[in-house]
Design a protein around this motif. Structure first.
Motif, PDB file in Angstrom:
ATOM      1  N   ASP A 126      32.885  27.561  40.424  1.00 53.66           N
ATOM      2  CA  ASP A 126      34.102  28.286  40.042  1.00 53.66           C
ATOM      3  C   ASP A 126      34.654  27.742  38.729  1.00 53.66           C
ATOM      4  N   LEU A 127      34.575  26.425  38.537  1.00 49.98           N
ATOM      5  CA  LEU A 127      35.067  25.812  37.307  1.00 49.98           C
ATOM      6  C   LEU A 127      34.312  26.342  36.091  1.00 49.98           C
ATOM      7  N   ILE A 128      32.991  26.339  36.174  1.00 50.39           N
ATOM      8  CA  ILE A 128      32.180  26.800  35.045  1.00 50.39           C
ATOM      9  C   ILE A 128      32.382  28.293  34.812  1.00 50.39           C
ATOM     10  N   SER A 129      32.416  29.081  35.882  1.00 54.02           N
ATOM     11  CA  SER A 129      32.602  30.528  35.734  1.00 54.02           C
ATOM     12  C   SER A 129      33.953  30.860  35.107  1.00 54.02           C
ATOM     13  N   THR A 130      34.993  30.134  35.530  1.00 50.17           N
ATOM     14  CA  THR A 130      36.321  30.366  34.966  1.00 50.17           C
ATOM     15  C   THR A 130      36.350  30.008  33.485  1.00 50.17           C
ATOM     16  N   TYR A 131      35.669  28.934  33.114  1.00 56.30           N
ATOM     17  CA  TYR A 131      35.594  28.564  31.702  1.00 56.30           C
ATOM     18  C   TYR A 131      34.906  29.662  30.890  1.00 56.30           C
ATOM     19  N   ILE A 132      33.785  30.163  31.384  1.00 53.01           N
ATOM     20  CA  ILE A 132      33.052  31.196  30.646  1.00 53.01           C
ATOM     21  C   ILE A 132      33.890  32.463  30.537  1.00 53.01           C
ATOM     22  N   ASP A 133      34.473  32.899  31.661  1.00 58.39           N
ATOM     23  CA  ASP A 133      35.290  34.115  31.641  1.00 58.39           C
ATOM     24  C   ASP A 133      36.447  33.990  30.656  1.00 58.39           C
ATOM     25  N   GLY A 134      37.143  32.853  30.703  1.00 58.87           N
ATOM     26  CA  GLY A 134      38.289  32.664  29.817  1.00 58.87           C
ATOM     27  C   GLY A 134      37.890  32.631  28.354  1.00 58.87           C
ATOM     28  N   PHE A 135      36.782  31.980  28.066  1.00 55.58           N
ATOM     29  CA  PHE A 135      36.329  31.890  26.683  1.00 55.58           C
ATOM     30  C   PHE A 135      35.969  33.277  26.155  1.00 55.58           C
TER      31      PHE A 135
ATOM     32  N   LEU B 128      29.606  39.282  26.960  1.00 61.95           N
ATOM     33  CA  LEU B 128      29.891  39.803  25.624  1.00 61.95           C
ATOM     34  C   LEU B 128      29.178  41.119  25.342  1.00 61.95           C
ATOM     35  N   SER B 129      28.180  41.462  26.156  1.00 55.61           N
ATOM     36  CA  SER B 129      27.409  42.677  25.892  1.00 55.61           C
ATOM     37  C   SER B 129      28.199  43.940  26.191  1.00 55.61           C
ATOM     38  N   HIS B 130      29.335  43.815  26.910  1.00 58.12           N
ATOM     39  CA  HIS B 130      30.165  44.975  27.211  1.00 58.12           C
ATOM     40  C   HIS B 130      31.639  44.616  27.058  1.00 58.12           C
ATOM     41  N   ARG B 131      32.351  45.504  26.435  1.00 63.87           N
ATOM     42  CA  ARG B 131      33.769  45.305  26.163  1.00 63.87           C
ATOM     43  C   ARG B 131      34.551  45.100  27.461  1.00 63.87           C
ATOM     44  N   ASP B 132      35.446  44.128  27.455  1.00 70.06           N
ATOM     45  CA  ASP B 132      36.353  43.857  28.576  1.00 70.06           C
ATOM     46  C   ASP B 132      35.647  43.438  29.858  1.00 70.06           C
ATOM     47  N   MET B 133      34.370  43.110  29.784  1.00 71.82           N
ATOM     48  CA  MET B 133      33.669  42.719  31.001  1.00 71.82           C
ATOM     49  C   MET B 133      34.202  41.398  31.555  1.00 71.82           C
ATOM     50  N   ALA B 134      34.721  40.532  30.676  1.00 74.33           N
ATOM     51  CA  ALA B 134      35.302  39.280  31.160  1.00 74.33           C
ATOM     52  C   ALA B 134      36.512  39.553  32.047  1.00 74.33           C
ATOM     53  N   ARG B 135      37.287  40.571  31.726  1.00 71.33           N
ATOM     54  CA  ARG B 135      38.436  40.929  32.560  1.00 71.33           C
ATOM     55  C   ARG B 135      37.973  41.394  33.938  1.00 71.33           C
ATOM     56  N   ILE B 136      36.901  42.160  33.968  1.00 68.60           N
ATOM     57  CA  ILE B 136      36.357  42.622  35.245  1.00 68.60           C
ATOM     58  C   ILE B 136      35.811  41.441  36.037  1.00 68.60           C
ATOM     59  N   SER B 137      35.139  40.537  35.339  1.00 71.05           N
ATOM     60  CA  SER B 137      34.552  39.378  36.002  1.00 71.05           C
ATOM     61  C   SER B 137      35.627  38.505  36.643  1.00 71.05           C
ATOM     62  N   MET B 138      36.729  38.329  35.952  1.00 73.46           N
ATOM     63  CA  MET B 138      37.791  37.465  36.472  1.00 73.46           C
ATOM     64  C   MET B 138      38.456  38.051  37.705  1.00 73.46           C
ATOM     65  N   ALA B 139      38.324  39.352  37.908  1.00 70.02           N
ATOM     66  CA  ALA B 139      38.980  40.009  39.038  1.00 70.02           C
ATOM     67  C   ALA B 139      38.061  40.190  40.236  1.00 70.02           C
ATOM     68  N   HIS B 140      36.804  39.750  40.121  1.00 68.90           N
ATOM     69  CA  HIS B 140      35.856  39.976  41.209  1.00 68.90           C
ATOM     70  C   HIS B 140      35.142  38.674  41.575  1.00 68.90           C
ATOM     71  N   VAL B 141      35.046  38.420  42.847  1.00 68.93           N
ATOM     72  CA  VAL B 141      34.325  37.234  43.325  1.00 68.93           C
ATOM     73  C   VAL B 141      32.898  37.644  43.661  1.00 68.93           C
ATOM     74  N   PRO B 142      31.927  36.783  43.381  1.00 68.85           N
ATOM     75  CA  PRO B 142      30.521  37.172  43.543  1.00 68.85           C
ATOM     76  C   PRO B 142      29.993  36.940  44.955  1.00 68.85           C
ATOM     77  N   PHE B 143      30.755  37.356  45.965  1.00 68.29           N
ATOM     78  CA  PHE B 143      30.332  37.098  47.336  1.00 68.29           C
ATOM     79  C   PHE B 143      29.847  38.362  48.033  1.00 68.29           C
ATOM     80  N   THR B 144      29.310  39.311  47.261  1.00 66.72           N
ATOM     81  CA  THR B 144      28.704  40.489  47.858  1.00 66.72           C
ATOM     82  C   THR B 144      27.267  40.164  48.245  1.00 66.72           C
ATOM     83  N   ALA B 145      26.679  41.039  49.051  1.00 66.28           N
ATOM     84  CA  ALA B 145      25.300  40.804  49.503  1.00 66.28           C
ATOM     85  C   ALA B 145      24.338  40.695  48.323  1.00 66.28           C
ATOM     86  N   GLU B 146      24.599  41.471  47.254  1.00 65.14           N
ATOM     87  CA  GLU B 146      23.692  41.445  46.102  1.00 65.14           C
ATOM     88  C   GLU B 146      23.802  40.146  45.309  1.00 65.14           C
ATOM     89  N   LEU B 147      24.994  39.534  45.311  1.00 62.31           N
ATOM     90  CA  LEU B 147      25.230  38.382  44.447  1.00 62.31           C
ATOM     91  C   LEU B 147      25.174  37.037  45.159  1.00 62.31           C
TER      92      LEU B 147
END
Length: 261
Positions: free
Chosen positions: A163-172, A118-137
């Motif tokens: 994935d279930l919890i992350s999808t719930y948060i992103d969608g909400f 919520l701290s940045h506009r449209d960040m949920a849309r970005i989150s839903m399009a990216h999987v956190p499997f980078t070296a940093e994440l």
């Protein structure tokens, strides 16, 4: 002393002027570009224009550089979006898994992640399009899985729970962002969704007018469906997920009972 035209010659420089160093033009020091500066500028543009208005050109303009300068730090817009997504995790650390308090740890994680989205506009849309499997994440993913497995969840459930919890948060949060944008378009100062309490009476009267034989459940639950705040709705939805996960543990499910049960 005068020149031939009788014009007085300028006086010699004073002693303090002789000691004063010659003035030179000093160019302002530019802060060098970095991936961190590019990410911060991109988040500023995102908050101002939204994801649909985010472009490499806009980010370059925010930094006061040519677009070509960005490509020394990000290879493409997709790389930029991934960098912005990773930036959300800065300063956040998952707790060490505690099997006695695993649900509370997940509540804290979910609430913190919602705040960050919520701290940045449209960040949920970005989150839903990216999987956190980078070296940093990957360390964050590993720590989340550790909470599930240490709690005793079966591996098949633990593998899906994150994935279930992350999808719930992103969608909400995505829904909250849509309401916020809609409010902004209509000049409403409301930061997120409309205040349903102002609409409760009108909605309850409408539902009460529906045929009871066709809509008995809608009539019965109408008041409960529109009275909660976003925070309350989020916590109830999260509680449903956590109780479902707890049902896979050996023995009776644990967890606090929401008020009203």
């Amino acid at each position: 002393m005068s020149d031939a035209a009788g014009t007085p010659a300028p006086p010699p420089p004073s002693p303090w002027e002789r000691e004063r160093p010659a003035r030179t033009h000093v160019a302002p020091v530019r802060t060098p570009l970095s991936r961190e500066r590019v990410a911060e500028a991109a988040l500023t543009v995102l908050d101002r224009h939204g994801l649909d208005g985010l472009s490499m050109r806009q980010v370059a303009a925010e930094l006061g550089v040519a677009v070509s300068a960005l490509y020394a730090h990000v290879s493409s817009k997709d790389d930029l979006l991934e960098l912005m997504y990773t930036r959300l995790f800065a300063g956040y650390a998952m707790p060490a898994p505690d099997p006695e308090h695993w649900q509370e740890q997940l509540r804290d994680f979910a609430r913190a992640w919602r705040r960050r989205l919520l701290s940045h506009r449209d960040m949920a849309r970005i989150s839903m399009a990216h999987v956190p499997f980078t070296a940093e994440l990957l360390p964050h993913v590993e720590a989340l899985l550790a909470i599930f497995r240490t709690a005793g969840l079966p591996d098949r459930i633990a593998a899906e729970a994150g994935d279930l919890i992350s999808t719930y948060i992103d969608g909400f949060v995505l829904e909250e962002g849509m309401w916020r944008d809609r409010a902004a378009q209509h000049g409403d100062a409301s930061p997120a969704r409309p205040d349903w309490r102002e609409m409760t009476g009108e909605m309850q009267n409408y539902f009460a007018s529906l045929p009871a034989q066709d809509f008995p459940h809608l009539r019965a639950l109408a008041g409960l469906m529109v009275t909660d705040s976003s925070d309350e709705r989020f916590d109830i939805g999260l509680e449903i997920i956590l109780r479902g996960l707890a049902s896979y543990l050996p023995g009776p499910p644990n967890g606090p009972v929401p008020e009203g049960d």
